[in-house]
Design a protein around this motif. Structure first.
Motif, PDB file in Angstrom:
ATOM      1  N   ALA A 239       0.808  -1.227   0.000  1.00  0.00           N
ATOM      2  CA  ALA A 239       0.000   0.000   0.000  1.00  0.00           C
ATOM      3  C   ALA A 239       0.836   1.269   0.000  1.00  0.00           C
ATOM      4  O   ALA A 239       0.307   2.347   0.256  1.00  0.00           O
ATOM      5  N   LYS A 240       2.125   1.175  -0.330  1.00  0.00           N
ATOM      6  CA  LYS A 240       2.953   2.372  -0.408  1.00  0.00           C
ATOM      7  C   LYS A 240       2.971   2.891  -1.843  1.00  0.00           C
ATOM      8  O   LYS A 240       3.366   2.166  -2.763  1.00  0.00           O
ATOM      9  N   PRO A 241       2.531   4.143  -2.077  1.00  0.00           N
ATOM     10  CA  PRO A 241       2.525   4.692  -3.433  1.00  0.00           C
ATOM     11  C   PRO A 241       3.927   4.692  -4.052  1.00  0.00           C
ATOM     12  O   PRO A 241       4.909   5.020  -3.384  1.00  0.00           O
ATOM     13  N   ALA A 242       4.011   4.292  -5.314  1.00  0.00           N
ATOM     14  CA  ALA A 242       5.287   4.260  -6.025  1.00  0.00           C
ATOM     15  C   ALA A 242       5.297   5.221  -7.204  1.00  0.00           C
ATOM     16  O   ALA A 242       6.307   5.857  -7.497  1.00  0.00           O
ATOM     17  N   LEU A 243       4.164   5.313  -7.908  1.00  0.00           N
ATOM     18  CA  LEU A 243       4.042   6.185  -9.078  1.00  0.00           C
ATOM     19  C   LEU A 243       2.693   6.885  -9.040  1.00  0.00           C
ATOM     20  O   LEU A 243       1.711   6.319  -8.563  1.00  0.00           O
ATOM     21  N   ILE A 244       2.650   8.104  -9.575  1.00  0.00           N
ATOM     22  CA  ILE A 244       1.383   8.803  -9.744  1.00  0.00           C
ATOM     23  C   ILE A 244       1.248   9.153 -11.224  1.00  0.00           C
ATOM     24  O   ILE A 244       2.117   9.808 -11.800  1.00  0.00           O
ATOM     25  N   ALA A 245       0.185   8.657 -11.841  1.00  0.00           N
ATOM     26  CA  ALA A 245      -0.092   8.932 -13.250  1.00  0.00           C
ATOM     27  C   ALA A 245      -1.174   9.997 -13.343  1.00  0.00           C
ATOM     28  O   ALA A 245      -2.190   9.922 -12.639  1.00  0.00           O
ATOM     29  N   THR A 246      -0.962  10.979 -14.191  1.00  0.00           N
ATOM     30  CA  THR A 246      -1.952  12.038 -14.387  1.00  0.00           C
ATOM     31  C   THR A 246      -2.135  12.298 -15.874  1.00  0.00           C
ATOM     32  O   THR A 246      -1.229  12.060 -16.678  1.00  0.00           O
ATOM     33  N   ALA A 247      -3.308  12.792 -16.227  1.00  0.00           N
ATOM     34  CA  ALA A 247      -3.593  13.132 -17.624  1.00  0.00           C
ATOM     35  C   ALA A 247      -4.722  14.152 -17.662  1.00  0.00           C
ATOM     36  O   ALA A 247      -5.599  14.164 -16.788  1.00  0.00           O
ATOM     37  N   VAL A 248      -4.687  14.988 -18.667  1.00  0.00           N
ATOM     38  CA  VAL A 248      -5.793  15.904 -18.940  1.00  0.00           C
ATOM     39  C   VAL A 248      -6.756  15.192 -19.869  1.00  0.00           C
ATOM     40  O   VAL A 248      -6.329  14.552 -20.840  1.00  0.00           O
ATOM     41  N   ARG A 249      -8.024  15.288 -19.574  1.00  0.00           N
ATOM     42  CA  ARG A 249      -9.043  14.509 -20.281  1.00  0.00           C
ATOM     43  C   ARG A 249      -8.947  14.632 -21.801  1.00  0.00           C
ATOM     44  O   ARG A 249      -9.090  13.641 -22.520  1.00  0.00           O
ATOM     45  N   GLY A 250      -8.685  15.809 -22.320  1.00  0.00           N
ATOM     46  CA  GLY A 250      -8.697  16.009 -23.766  1.00  0.00           C
ATOM     47  C   GLY A 250      -7.351  15.856 -24.447  1.00  0.00           C
ATOM     48  O   GLY A 250      -7.243  16.108 -25.652  1.00  0.00           O
ATOM     49  N   GLU A 251      -6.315  15.442 -23.695  1.00  0.00           N
ATOM     50  CA  GLU A 251      -4.978  15.329 -24.277  1.00  0.00           C
ATOM     51  C   GLU A 251      -4.520  13.870 -24.348  1.00  0.00           C
ATOM     52  O   GLU A 251      -4.747  13.107 -23.412  1.00  0.00           O
ATOM     53  N   PRO A 252      -3.854  13.470 -25.432  1.00  0.00           N
ATOM     54  CA  PRO A 252      -3.401  12.076 -25.597  1.00  0.00           C
ATOM     55  C   PRO A 252      -2.041  11.836 -24.948  1.00  0.00           C
ATOM     56  O   PRO A 252      -1.088  11.414 -25.600  1.00  0.00           O
ATOM     57  N   LEU A 253      -1.939  12.109 -23.674  1.00  0.00           N
ATOM     58  CA  LEU A 253      -0.655  11.987 -22.991  1.00  0.00           C
ATOM     59  C   LEU A 253      -0.882  11.607 -21.531  1.00  0.00           C
ATOM     60  O   LEU A 253      -1.759  12.158 -20.859  1.00  0.00           O
ATOM     61  N   LEU A 254      -0.074  10.667 -21.051  1.00  0.00           N
ATOM     62  CA  LEU A 254      -0.121  10.233 -19.658  1.00  0.00           C
ATOM     63  C   LEU A 254       1.234  10.559 -19.037  1.00  0.00           C
ATOM     64  O   LEU A 254       2.275  10.162 -19.560  1.00  0.00           O
ATOM     65  N   THR A 255       1.226  11.295 -17.941  1.00  0.00           N
ATOM     66  CA  THR A 255       2.458  11.667 -17.250  1.00  0.00           C
ATOM     67  C   THR A 255       2.591  10.859 -15.975  1.00  0.00           C
ATOM     68  O   THR A 255       1.633  10.766 -15.192  1.00  0.00           O
ATOM     69  N   LEU A 256       3.757  10.269 -15.757  1.00  0.00           N
ATOM     70  CA  LEU A 256       3.997   9.472 -14.556  1.00  0.00           C
ATOM     71  C   LEU A 256       5.118  10.088 -13.739  1.00  0.00           C
ATOM     72  O   LEU A 256       6.191  10.400 -14.280  1.00  0.00           O
ATOM     73  N   LYS A 257       4.870  10.265 -12.455  1.00  0.00           N
ATOM     74  CA  LYS A 257       5.871  10.824 -11.545  1.00  0.00           C
ATOM     75  C   LYS A 257       6.193   9.786 -10.479  1.00  0.00           C
ATOM     76  O   LYS A 257       5.298   9.261  -9.814  1.00  0.00           O
ATOM     77  N   ALA A 258       7.464   9.475 -10.324  1.00  0.00           N
ATOM     78  CA  ALA A 258       7.893   8.507  -9.312  1.00  0.00           C
ATOM     79  C   ALA A 258       7.890   9.172  -7.940  1.00  0.00           C
ATOM     80  O   ALA A 258       8.385  10.291  -7.772  1.00  0.00           O
ATOM     81  N   VAL A 259       7.328   8.480  -6.953  1.00  0.00           N
ATOM     82  CA  VAL A 259       7.316   8.993  -5.587  1.00  0.00           C
ATOM     83  C   VAL A 259       8.024   8.019  -4.642  1.00  0.00           C
ATOM     84  O   VAL A 259       7.935   8.144  -3.432  1.00  0.00           O
ATOM     85  N   SER A 260       8.716   7.048  -5.215  1.00  0.00           N
ATOM     86  CA  SER A 260       9.531   6.127  -4.421  1.00  0.00           C
ATOM     87  C   SER A 260      10.845   5.917  -5.161  1.00  0.00           C
ATOM     88  O   SER A 260      11.031   6.390  -6.277  1.00  0.00           O
ATOM     89  N   GLU A 261      11.751   5.192  -4.536  1.00  0.00           N
ATOM     90  CA  GLU A 261      13.073   4.964  -5.128  1.00  0.00           C
ATOM     91  C   GLU A 261      13.138   3.657  -5.909  1.00  0.00           C
ATOM     92  O   GLU A 261      14.211   3.188  -6.254  1.00  0.00           O
ATOM     93  N   SER A 262      12.007   3.039  -6.186  1.00  0.00           N
ATOM     94  CA  SER A 262      11.994   1.754  -6.878  1.00  0.00           C
ATOM     95  C   SER A 262      12.511   1.895  -8.311  1.00  0.00           C
ATOM     96  O   SER A 262      12.096   2.796  -9.046  1.00  0.00           O
ATOM     97  N   VAL A 263      13.401   1.001  -8.717  1.00  0.00           N
ATOM     98  CA  VAL A 263      13.931   0.977 -10.085  1.00  0.00           C
ATOM     99  C   VAL A 263      13.866  -0.455 -10.594  1.00  0.00           C
ATOM    100  O   VAL A 263      13.962  -1.412  -9.816  1.00  0.00           O
TER     101      VAL A 263
END
Length: 237
Positions: A136-160
């Motif tokens: 239950a520890k967040p690792a990534l946060i994905a965000t997108a604007v409804r009308g745009e064809p792009l998904l942005t992912l931000k890492a919030v942990s040190e997992s590689v």
């Protein structure tokens, strides 16, 4: 009733708290949900209560459900009690859903993590997915604007992923096989292009997942490695 009116602030706070806790049910919840989608004041109050409760939830120790709980879930879903999972995809296995149940809890906890991205994430018509592991520890946060064809992912942990390996993002449609959204490039922020605007591309997708794959992604077009993170798609529109 105009819940956004200053004179009804106390009533709005009470309803928003019950909504965030899940104790607001039946027609009352349906009505509140309808107002929430159209009134920015009501929506902001509900999000504020979700963040407050998320901080409290983070302090609660985890509890491992008994086998009887999972047996009851299997029976309620109409699955065979002695099901052989060898021939099932990982998204169909009970073990996956056990882990996902914990990761779904992380979605509530992870709402507080959204503050790392700034208030712009929740402005306008956005999609947000908090991807977490079975702990239950967040690792990534994905965000997108409804009308745009792009998904942005931000890492919030040190997992590689490690040498010669890569993280691959999958959309999990109801009752269907996983659909690859692409390999996640290494780094704190990665961007994955979508074939259509995110509101359309993820319209029937309730969940995203990340698996560990060979460098370059799955060679079969289907997940081959273990599932590391999962998250529910939250739509702010």
């Amino acid at each position: 009733m105009d819940l956004a009116h200053p004179d009804r602030r106390e009533r709005l706070e009470a309803l928003a708290a019950q909504y965030a806790l899940g104790t607001l049910r039946g027609l009352a919840r349906v009505r509140f949900d309808r107002v929430l989608r159209s009134d920015p004041v009501v929506a902001a109050t509900a999000r504020d209560w979700e963040r407050r409760l998320a901080v409290l939830a983070a302090t609660v120790p985890g509890v491992t459900p008994s086998p009887r709980v999972w047996s009851a879930i299997v029976a309620r879903l109409g699955l065979r009690a002695g099901i052989d999972e060898a021939g099932l995809g990982w998204w169909q296995r009970l073990g996956f859903w056990r882990g996902f149940a914990l990761a779904s809890f992380a979605a509530a906890v992870g709402l507080s993590v959204l503050q790392l991205l700034g208030p712009a994430v929740l402005s306008g018509e956005s999609l947000v997915v908090v991807l977490a592991g079975p702990d239950a520890k967040p690792a990534l946060i994905a965000t997108a604007v409804r009308g745009e064809p792009l998904l942005t992912l931000k890492a919030v942990s040190e997992s590689v992923p490690g040498p010669g390996r890569a993280y691959e993002l999958w959309a999990l449609p109801d009752g269907g096989a996983p659909q690859s959204l692409g390999v996640i490039a290494p780094g704190r922020v990665a961007r994955l292009p979508l074939r259509r605007p995110s509101g359309e591309a993820l319209a029937s997708i309730p969940t995203l997942a990340v698996s560990l794959e060979p460098a370059g992604g799955s060679p079969t077009g289907a997940p081959t490695g273990p599932v590391l993170f999962t998250g529910r798609v939250e739509r702010f529109y």
